[in-house]
Design an enzyme around this catalytic site. Structure first.
Site, PDB file in Angstrom:
ATOM      1  N   SER A 264       0.808  -1.214   0.000  1.00  0.00           N
ATOM      2  CA  SER A 264       0.000   0.000   0.000  1.00  0.00           C
ATOM      3  C   SER A 264       0.851   1.277   0.000  1.00  0.00           C
ATOM      4  O   SER A 264       1.614   1.517  -0.916  1.00  0.00           O
ATOM      5  CB  SER A 264      -0.957  -0.047   1.196  1.00  0.00           C
ATOM      6  OG  SER A 264      -1.958   0.919   1.101  1.00  0.00           O
TER       7      SER A 264
ATOM      8  N   ASP B 194      -2.177   6.271  -3.379  1.00  0.00           N
ATOM      9  CA  ASP B 194      -1.042   5.595  -2.762  1.00  0.00           C
ATOM     10  C   ASP B 194      -0.569   4.493  -3.702  1.00  0.00           C
ATOM     11  O   ASP B 194      -1.049   4.371  -4.831  1.00  0.00           O
ATOM     12  CB  ASP B 194      -1.405   5.060  -1.380  1.00  0.00           C
ATOM     13  CG  ASP B 194      -2.492   3.998  -1.428  1.00  0.00           C
ATOM     14  OD1 ASP B 194      -3.223   3.939  -2.433  1.00  0.00           O
ATOM     15  OD2 ASP B 194      -2.622   3.229  -0.458  1.00  0.00           O
TER      16      ASP B 194
ATOM     17  N   ASP C  52      -0.922   1.287  -4.151  1.00  0.00           N
ATOM     18  CA  ASP C  52      -1.832   0.331  -4.793  1.00  0.00           C
ATOM     19  C   ASP C  52      -3.175   0.958  -5.140  1.00  0.00           C
ATOM     20  O   ASP C  52      -4.110   0.253  -5.517  1.00  0.00           O
ATOM     21  CB  ASP C  52      -2.029  -0.898  -3.912  1.00  0.00           C
ATOM     22  CG  ASP C  52      -2.717  -0.587  -2.589  1.00  0.00           C
ATOM     23  OD1 ASP C  52      -2.678   0.582  -2.157  1.00  0.00           O
ATOM     24  OD2 ASP C  52      -3.290  -1.511  -1.980  1.00  0.00           O
TER      25      ASP C  52
ATOM     26  N   ASP D  55      -5.654   2.226  -3.528  1.00  0.00           N
ATOM     27  CA  ASP D  55      -6.907   2.035  -2.798  1.00  0.00           C
ATOM     28  C   ASP D  55      -7.217   3.227  -1.905  1.00  0.00           C
ATOM     29  O   ASP D  55      -8.261   3.270  -1.258  1.00  0.00           O
ATOM     30  CB  ASP D  55      -6.911   0.729  -1.996  1.00  0.00           C
ATOM     31  CG  ASP D  55      -5.887   0.689  -0.869  1.00  0.00           C
ATOM     32  OD1 ASP D  55      -5.027   1.594  -0.807  1.00  0.00           O
ATOM     33  OD2 ASP D  55      -5.936  -0.259  -0.064  1.00  0.00           O
TER      34      ASP D  55
END
Length: 447
Positions: A101, A241, A243, A245
Site C-alpha cells: 500500500s 497511494d 496500490d 486504494d
C-alpha cells in the site's frame, strides 16, 4: 491482530521479513481454505503493484497455489480494488494482491479476497494462519497432472477501467485535474481512466521503476501535488497511494481535502440525491471532530468503528450502509465496490464538481477541521501492548483528557501495519495538543 495477518493482510520487509517461503505457504493455505467447498479446480487471481519485490513474491505465490492443485490467473500490475472487482467478474474462488500500500519500497504485503470480492474475516484469516503455522502437514501437495496451471489475463486492466467509468453518468470535459500516481499501480490505470472520461490531466510521479513507489509522493506526501495544482492552474488535484486504494485531494488553492472532508462532501451530495442509505456515513475513531459537527449540522448520522477499512466495511455490510471510510483516504462506495478504491473516489469527486458546478474549495467548505496532531512512536516487538499497562502513560492520558474536556480528545493505538504506536490528539489549540502529544509519545519511548 493475528500471527501472520495485520489489519490489512500480511506485511513486512520483502524477502527477509515477508519471505518467499511465507508467500508460498500463504498461497497454498489460501487456495485450500478459500476453495475447500468447490468441486472444480480452484481458481485464484493475483495482482501486484509496481515494487521491485512484487515479481519474486508473485512467483512464490504461484508456486504455492499450483502446488496444491489450484490454478493461478495473473492480472499483472493493477490497483488493489481491481482484484476485488475482478475476482467476481472472472468467477474466481479467491483473489490475492501483492502490495504494501502506502509503505516504502522495502516493504511488501499480501492481501486476500474471497470469491465475493470482500477482504477476509478475522476467522478465515485465523484458519489460514493455523494451517500454515500449526498444521502445515495438512497442506497436501499434488503431482503429475494434478498440479495447477498458470494463466495470464490480458484484459484485466481494461476490464477494471471500464467498470469504474460506468459508475458515473457524465463526462469531465472542462475540468483540469492534476494526478499524483505515487509511481504505483495508478500509473498504469489513471491516464486511461481520467482522460477517457474527458478530463484535462496533468500527471506527476507516474514513471515507476520498481524502486520509487511512494517515494516523496502520493497520498502520504502531497507537497508536489499542491505545488502542481497551483502552478498549472488546475481545478483539482488527486493523490493515490502505491496500490491506489486510497485517494486524497487538493483544491484549486492547493489546500488538502483529506478523507474526512471527502466523506463529508460525498455524504452531503448523496443525501441531496437521495442515495445515502439510512442517511448514514461510517467513519473510524480517528475521524476529525469536525466531521461529527458537520454531520450534526446536516442531519446525517455518523457511526464509528475501529481503525481499518475492513471494520468500516463490516459495519456497512451489517447495517446496509453504502458510504464509509477513513481519514487516510480509504473511501468505500458499497453500491459500486467491495473495498476502498482511490480511483473510484477520484471519479466520484469529479462528478460532484461537474454536477454542482462548484469549485473544489466550495464543496470542501461544508466541513471545518479541528486541529489534529499525530505523533508516531517506533516500538520494538517486545514493547507491543506494553504502553497500555504503563502507569505513567495511562496517568498522562487521563490527565490530558480531563484538561481537554469536550473540546478535544486523545486516541492512542498501535498500528496494524507498522511497528508504531500512534498518538493522536485533537482540540481547538494546536500548541496545547502538540505539547500533550509529545509528552505522551516521550513516555512511551522511555518505557
Amino acid at each position: 491482530m493475528g500471527r501472520l495477518f495485520g489489519t490489512d493482510g500480511a506485511r513486512g520487509v520483502a524477502i527477509t521479513g515477508l519471505t518467499c517461503e511465507t508467500a508460498m505457504n500463504i498461497g497454498r493455505a489460501a487456495a485450500l481454505v478459500l476453495a475447500k467447498e468447490t468441486k472444480h479446480t480452484p481458481k485464484i487471481i493475483i495482482g501486484k503493484d509496481t515494487r521491485i519485490s512484487g515479481d519474486v513474491l508473485e512467483a512464490a505465490l504461484i508456486a504455492g497455489i499450483c502446488s496444491v492443485g489450484a490454478n493461478a490467473h495473473i492480472l499483472g500490475v493493477v490497483p488493489t480494488p481491481a482484484v476485488a472487482m475482478l475476482v467476481q467478474k472472472y468467477e474466481a474462488d479467491a483473489g490475492v494482491m501483492i502490495s504494501a500500500s502506502h509503505n516504502s519500497v522495502e516493504f511488501n504485503g499480501i492481501k486476500l479476497f474471497s470469491g465475493t470480492g470482500f477482504k477476509l474475516s478475522d476467522k478465515i484469516e485465523e484458519e489460514i494462519e493455523s494451517l500454515i503455522l500449526d498444521e502445515p502437514e495438512k497442506m497436501e501437495l499434488k503431482d503429475g497432472c494434478e498440479i495447477g496451471r498458470v494463466f495470464y489475463e490480458a484484459n484485466a486492466e481494461w476490464d477494471y477501467i471500464r467498470y469504474v467509468m460506468k459508475t458515473v453518468d457524465c463526462d469531465f470535459k472542462g475540468i483540469k485535474v492534476a494526478i499524483d500516481c505515487a509511481n504505483g499501480s495508478a500509473s498504469r490505470v489513471a491516464p486511461k481512466l481520467f482522460e477517457g472520461l474527458g478530463a484535462s490531466c496533468v500527471f506527476i510521479h507516474n514513471e515507476p521503476d520498481g524502486t520509487n513507489i511512494n517515494e516523496n509522493c502520493g497520498s502520504t506526501h502531497i507537497e508536489d501535488l499542491q505545488k502542481t495544482v497551483v502552478e498549472k492552474k488546475c481545478d483539482l488535484g488527486l493523490a493515490f497511494d502505491g496500490d491506489a486504494d486510497r485517494c486524497l485531494a487538493v483544491d484549486e488553492n492547493g489546500q488538502l481535502i483529506d478523507g474526512d472532508k471527502l466523506l463529508a462532501i460525498f455524504s452531503k451530495f448523496m443525501k441531496v440525491q437521495g442515495k445515502l442509505k439510512s442517511n448514514t456515513c461510517v467513519v473510524t475513531v480517528m475521524s476529525n471532530l469536525g466531521f461529527f459537527k458537520f454531520a450534526e449540522n446536516e442531519g446525517i448520522s455518523a457511526t464509528t468503528t475501529a481503525v481499518g477499512d475492513r471494520y468500516v466495511l463490516e459495519r456497512m455490510q451489517k447495517f446496509g450502509y453504502n458510504l464509509g471510510g477513513e481519514q487516510s483516504g480509504h473511501i468505500i462506495f458499497l453500491d459500486e465496490a467491495n473495498t476502498g478504491d482511490g480511483e473510484l473516489t477520484g471519479v466520484k469527486l469529479l462528478e460532484v464538481l461537474k454536477k454542482t458546478k462548484k469549485k473544489a474549495s466550495e464543496v470542501a467548505s461544508c466541513m471545518e477541521c479541528y486541529p489534529q496532531v499525530l505523533v508516531n512512536v517506533k516500538i520494538t516487538a517486545d514493547k507491543k501492548g506494553m504502553w497500555e499497562k504503563n502507569e505513567a502513560v495511562r496517568n498522562a492520558i487521563e490527565t490530558y483528557r480531563e484538561k481537554l474536556g469536550g473540546d478535544g480528545r486523545i486516541l492512542v493505538r498501535e498500528s496494524g501495519t507498522e511497528p508504531l504506536v500512534r498518538v493522536m490528539l485533537e482540540g481547538k489549540r494546536t500548541g496545547i495538543i502538540t505539547e500533550y502529544a509529545n509528552n505522551i509519545a516521550r513516555l512511551i519511548e522511555e518505557m
